[in-house]
Design an enzyme around this catalytic site. Structure first.
Site, short mmCIF file in Angstrom:
data_model
loop_
_atom_site.label_atom_id
_atom_site.label_comp_id
_atom_site.label_asym_id
_atom_site.label_seq_id
_atom_site.Cartn_x
_atom_site.Cartn_y
_atom_site.Cartn_z
N GLU A 84 -9.76 -1.30 5.00
CA GLU A 84 -8.58 -1.56 5.84
C GLU A 84 -8.96 -1.52 7.32
O GLU A 84 -8.58 -2.41 8.09
CB GLU A 84 -7.49 -0.52 5.55
N GLN A 137 0.83 -1.20 0.00
CA GLN A 137 0.00 0.00 0.00
C GLN A 137 0.86 1.25 0.00
O GLN A 137 1.53 1.55 0.99
CB GLN A 137 -0.88 -0.01 1.26
N TYR A 140 0.51 4.70 0.28
CA TYR A 140 -0.28 5.89 0.63
C TYR A 140 0.61 6.96 1.28
O TYR A 140 0.82 8.03 0.74
CB TYR A 140 -1.40 5.51 1.61
C1 LIG Z 1 3.27 -0.40 11.51
C2 LIG Z 1 2.84 0.57 10.50
C3 LIG Z 1 2.54 0.15 9.22
C4 LIG Z 1 2.15 1.05 8.25
N1 LIG Z 1 1.90 0.60 6.99
C5 LIG Z 1 1.62 1.49 6.00
C6 LIG Z 1 1.47 1.04 4.66
O1 LIG Z 1 1.56 -0.14 4.37
N2 LIG Z 1 1.21 1.95 3.72
C7 LIG Z 1 1.07 3.27 4.02
O2 LIG Z 1 0.82 4.04 3.11
N3 LIG Z 1 1.21 3.73 5.27
C8 LIG Z 1 1.49 2.86 6.27
N4 LIG Z 1 1.66 3.31 7.57
C9 LIG Z 1 1.60 4.76 7.81
C10 LIG Z 1 0.42 5.22 8.63
O3 LIG Z 1 -0.74 5.21 7.87
C11 LIG Z 1 0.76 6.63 9.14
O4 LIG Z 1 1.83 6.50 10.05
C12 LIG Z 1 -0.40 7.29 9.82
O5 LIG Z 1 -1.41 7.62 8.90
C13 LIG Z 1 0.00 8.57 10.58
O6 LIG Z 1 0.76 9.45 9.79
P1 LIG Z 1 2.15 10.03 10.33
O7 LIG Z 1 2.97 8.87 10.75
O8 LIG Z 1 2.67 10.94 9.33
O9 LIG Z 1 1.78 10.84 11.64
P2 LIG Z 1 1.23 12.33 11.73
O10 LIG Z 1 0.11 12.51 10.80
O11 LIG Z 1 2.37 13.27 11.61
O12 LIG Z 1 0.66 12.36 13.20
C14 LIG Z 1 1.41 12.73 14.37
C15 LIG Z 1 0.44 12.91 15.55
O13 LIG Z 1 -0.45 13.99 15.25
C16 LIG Z 1 -1.79 13.58 15.34
N5 LIG Z 1 -2.60 14.28 14.35
C17 LIG Z 1 -2.34 14.49 13.05
N6 LIG Z 1 -3.34 15.12 12.45
C18 LIG Z 1 -4.30 15.34 13.41
C19 LIG Z 1 -5.58 15.95 13.42
N7 LIG Z 1 -6.14 16.46 12.33
N8 LIG Z 1 -6.26 15.99 14.59
C20 LIG Z 1 -5.71 15.47 15.73
N9 LIG Z 1 -4.51 14.88 15.76
C21 LIG Z 1 -3.82 14.82 14.63
C22 LIG Z 1 -1.75 12.09 15.05
O14 LIG Z 1 -2.88 11.41 15.56
C23 LIG Z 1 -0.47 11.69 15.76
O15 LIG Z 1 -0.72 11.51 17.11
C24 LIG Z 1 2.05 2.42 8.56
C25 LIG Z 1 2.32 2.85 9.87
C26 LIG Z 1 2.74 1.95 10.83
C27 LIG Z 1 3.04 2.46 12.18
#
Ligand SMILES: Cc1cc2nc3c(=O)[nH]c(=O)nc-3n(C[C@H](O)[C@H](O)[C@H](O)COP(=O)(O)OP(=O)(O)OC[C@H]3O[C@@H](n4cnc5c(N)ncnc54)[C@H](O)[C@@H]3O)c2cc1C
Lengths: 385, 407
Positions: free
Chosen positions: B259, B141, B143
């Protein structure tokens, strides 16, 4: 299917919603409270409810009831919970009628019919401790000449005790407080010599009494369920356990209605109230709190419904589900209503708004038939934790 | 003759007959060695570079695939078994009753397949669905990006049309199993001038194409299930565009709903651990003379966690019944994602505390394999409320889409 309502059940709930809205709105409870009404309910409106079939909903058709289960009773109670409607559904239709149904006497049958018509109220005088402890009964029943029983003791938290025409008294024939064995159920009239019924005004305005029994004489025919009837017949404790399981599940349904109503009113307020030029519901701190409560409410709804269904089906895991339901509902009702006050701001802390009434009711329901800690312990005990 | 009513197969007698048939088939075909819970190392993910923990595992996949049981609700023509939701549930129940392992663990089956069925062209369905169902092609994936996590729609990976191809440049991150996958379903920006949600397309990219590079990243649990993925002038045939150009966001969101449902349903279906919390508490803490878990405070925590687990399971069941009665899941999947992962974290955390010092082991002597697993599972669980949309994002979705609270 456990969770979907049948068309008949749906109809029962809809009818209850309409009746409650028209006849038993929150304003009705307020009026009784403000008048210092000793009964804590209106017998006239109860008779009207009886015409809808509420009073005898769980009474067998042979005795003039509808012969339905706690699922259906629960649907009505859920609607009553939404307006904090004061009804004797728990005290009379479920507990009192349940005890009478366990007795085979012609008198019990006559009273059941009067209950189903909405003409007679019965309360269960069971508890004696400051918190729920079902077998810690010290009230004694001693056998005297002519098979007459003599009852002595004191009861607390008797729901609708002042309004009741009869009391079902739980008393100890053998053993000591804490023993499950040795309990029997007796029928006592409200005006019986030696019986004192005193109103206890409660924070949630539900009708409640303290009862003392000083050498109250009860004829043998009015021992509804004996302590050791023999021949495999259910003992007093067996019947008591069953009544309490049913009443606990039913109370959970009432609690569910109350928490849903407090939650719905809070969400409406979050949309309507403006501060800083915007609806307060646009603040993320409040959104997240509301979303958390939503999840807890949904989980509570599932377990309460599952418990009611299991009780009616006599399922092997019914007791476990009832414990889980009461543990969860107790915690969620208090949480939702406490948050509801906070999210309303100043107005939430006033008596003008209904939210506080729901909070008070939540606390009272939490302590009735055992609080969350009690039921978690029971959930564990039933499964060897 | 009138055609049979569509819900005929869901009639109680029909389902009972189906149950008997399924049970007999499973008894006959599921190798006994696959009737024990699988460790994560024993899961079968398929793909061109598939590895199997045993010949039995390979045979089990082949048999299930031949019968359409790897993707039970997909149409037969696309490698599924054409089952109704209720029949699929029966299959699942029977598999669970016998303790059968999942023949295939697959992002293709869980996430891509359902959206291809809804949004893909006939040619795309015919090309991609059967190899997914047979476990021949493994998908990842694409994304998240370094600058686009929760705010997924701000993604920057560019795809520019050039003849019959798109040319893709950019970087993805946290791509689970990018290093082991054959293909990626990927979100790319095809219109940088449109508002951010309106310039995104849904593209299928061959991971073996020139210009794709992956670098594994290690989690706090010590495993490295995910990668950073770079695209440098990667050419992708234009027929690999799913849906319309710039219309990918709708598909992206639908896929996220699938998902989230999978993440929550998996937690429901999996025998989460071989030893129950209560059994573990009894073993680690001992019991009192009257048979209770000896530490009253931890005992209460264990019970509370199990009560919530039960409530969550019942809620999933309620939602399934509502779905069968025609009321779809939609935003409820956010509640299950949120509650399921938060509860799972709580339970894994509790296990480490029950284990005491034996829950602190990292590797080497002095710890059993099960104890080490408890520790790794605890650490891995912290990511569950981040992946697939964080808990905070789920709360936002519930507030907006379920409760209707204003922006
Ligand atoms: C084990 C694992 C597997 C994964 N696998 C995939 C994969 O296969 N493909 C893929 O594309 N992605 C994958 N991901 C990525 C995952 O989807 C993202 O980590 C997730 O969407 C959060 O984005 P970020 O890490 O950039 O955190 P951020 O968006 O930077 O978030 C940081 C903090 O801010 C908070 N926050 C952000 N925006 C808001 C808001 N609007 N309101 C309140 N709080 C907010 C979040 O909740 C979090 O606590 C994976 C992640 C993990 C940990």
């Amino acid at each position: 299917m456990t969770f979907l309502l049948s068309p008949e059940q749906d109809a029962i709930q809809r009818a209850a919603r309409v009746f409650v809205r028209d006849q038993l709105p929150v304003a009705h409870l307020r009026a009784l409270r403000d008048a210092g009404d000793a009964l804590g309910l209106s017998r006239e409106r109860w008779r009207a409810a009886a015409e809808l079939g509420w009073a005898g909903i769980a009474i067998a058709d042979a005795h003039g009831g509808a012969g339905l289960g706690v699922v259906e009773l629960g649907l009505i109670l859920e609607e009553c919970g939404r307006t904090l409607a004061p009804t004797p559904l728990l005290s009379t239709s479920l507990l009192g009628a349940g005890a009478l149904a366990a007795a085979a006497s012609p008198e019990a049958a006559t009273i059941l019919e009067a209950i189903a018509r909405g003409e007679r109220l019965v309360a269960l005088a069971h508890e004696e401790q400051p918190r729920f402890a079902p077998y810690r009964v010290a009230t004694t029943a001693r056998r005297a000449d002519g098979g007459v029983w003599r009852l002595d003791g004191a009861k607390v938290a008797v729901l609708d005790g002042v309004a009741a025409d009869h009391l079902v008294v739980v008393a100890r024939v053998t053993g000591g407080p804490g023993d499950r064995a040795g309990l029997a159920l007796f029928l006592v009239d409200a005006g019986a010599p030696g019986l004192t019924v005193e109103r206890r005004s409660r924070v949630d305005s539900r009708g409640c009494a303290a009862v003392t029994l000083a050498d109250v004489r009860v004829p043998a025919t009015r021992c509804l369920v004996g302590a050791a009837p023999g021949d495999g017949a259910p003992t007093g404790a067996d019947v008591l356990d069953r009544l309490i399981a049913r009443a606990t599940a039913a109370l959970c349904a009432e609690m569910l209605g109350g928490m849903q109503e407090a939650f719905d009113r809070t969400i409406a307020y979050l949309e309507e109230r403006k501060q800083f030029g915007v609806p307060i519901g646009s603040f993320q701190a409040l959104k997240h709190r509301a979303a958390h409560l939503f999840c807890e409410l949904e989980l509570t709804r599932s377990v309460v419904r599952a418990a009611l269904v299991a009780v009616d089906a006599g399922a092997a895991d019914a007791a476990i589900l009832v414990a889980a339901a009461k543990a969860k509902a107790s915690a969620t009702y208090v949480d939702v209503t406490a948050e509801a006050i906070q999210l309303h701001g100043g107005i939430g802390a006033t008596d003008d708004l209904d939210i506080g009434l729901f909070y008070k009711r939540a606390r009272a329901c939490e302590l009735t038939f055992g609080d969350a800690a009690y039921h978690r312990d029971r959930f564990g005990q039933l499964q060897g934790y | 003759m009138s055609p049979p009513a569509p819900d005929d197969v869901d009639a109680p007698e029909a389902l009972a007959a189906f149950r008997a048939e399924v049970r007999a088939w499973l008894e006959e075909n599921c190798p006994p060695s696959l009737r024990t819970p699988a460790t994560s190392a024993e899961e079968v993910w398929g793909g061109r570079r598939a590895t199997f923990p045993s010949d039995d595992a390979r045979r089990w996949l082949e048999r299930c695939a031949a019968r359409g049981y790897t993707a039970p609700t997909w149409p037969r023509g696309y490698g599924g078994a054409g089952l109704s939701a209720a029949q699929a549930r029966v299959l699942e129940q029977e598999q669970r009753a016998l303790g059968c392992r999942r023949p295939l663990v697959s992002f293709g089956v869980w996430m891509l397949g359902p959206v291809l069925l809804e949004f893909g062209s006939d040619a795309q369905k015919a090309e991609h669905l059967p190899p997914i169902a047979r476990g021949e092609i493994r998908w990842c994936q694409g994304y998240s990006e370094p600058g686009a996590g929760s705010d997924l729609a701000s993604l920057q990976t560019r795809a520019v049309r050039d003849g019959d191809d798109f040319v893709v440049d950019g970087a993805k991150v946290w791509t689970s199993f990018a290093d082991k996958s054959d293909m990626m379903f990927c979100l790319v920006r095809t219109n940088p001038d449109a508002p951010k949600h309106a310039g995104i397309s849904f593209l299928l990219i061959d991971m073996a194409a020139p210009g794709v590079s992956v670098r594994p990243i290690t989690l706090i649990s010590g495993s490295s299930p995910f990668c950073e993925t770079r695209f440098d002038g990667v050419r992708v045939p234009a027929r690999n565009l799913v849906g319309t150009l710039d219309g990918g966001w709708t598909i992206a969101k639908r896929l996220l709903e699938h998902e989230r449902s999978v993440i929550s349903l998996m937690r429901d279906a999996a025998p989460e651990d071989t030893e129950t919390l209560a059994a573990m508490a009894r073993r680690c803490l001992g019991v009192t003379a009257d048979g209770r878990i000896a530490d009253p405070i931890l005992r209460d925590e264990v019970i509370a966690a199990d009560v919530d687990f039960l409530c969550n399971r019942l809620t999933l069941q309620r939602s399934r019944e509502a779905a069968q009665a025609g009321r779809g899941p939609g935003a409820e999947s956010s509640m299950f994602k949120l509650y399921g992962t938060e509860l799972s974290k709580r339970r894994k955390d509790l296990r480490v505390r029950l284990a005491g010092y034996q829950g602190l082991g990292w590797d080497g002597d002095g710890y059993t394999a099960a104890e080490l697993q408890v520790t790794r599972d605890w650490l891995r669980s912290r990511a569950s409320s981040i992946e697939g949309g964080t808990s905070e994002i789920q709360l936002n979705i519930i507030a907006k889409r379920v409760l209707g609270l204003p922006d």
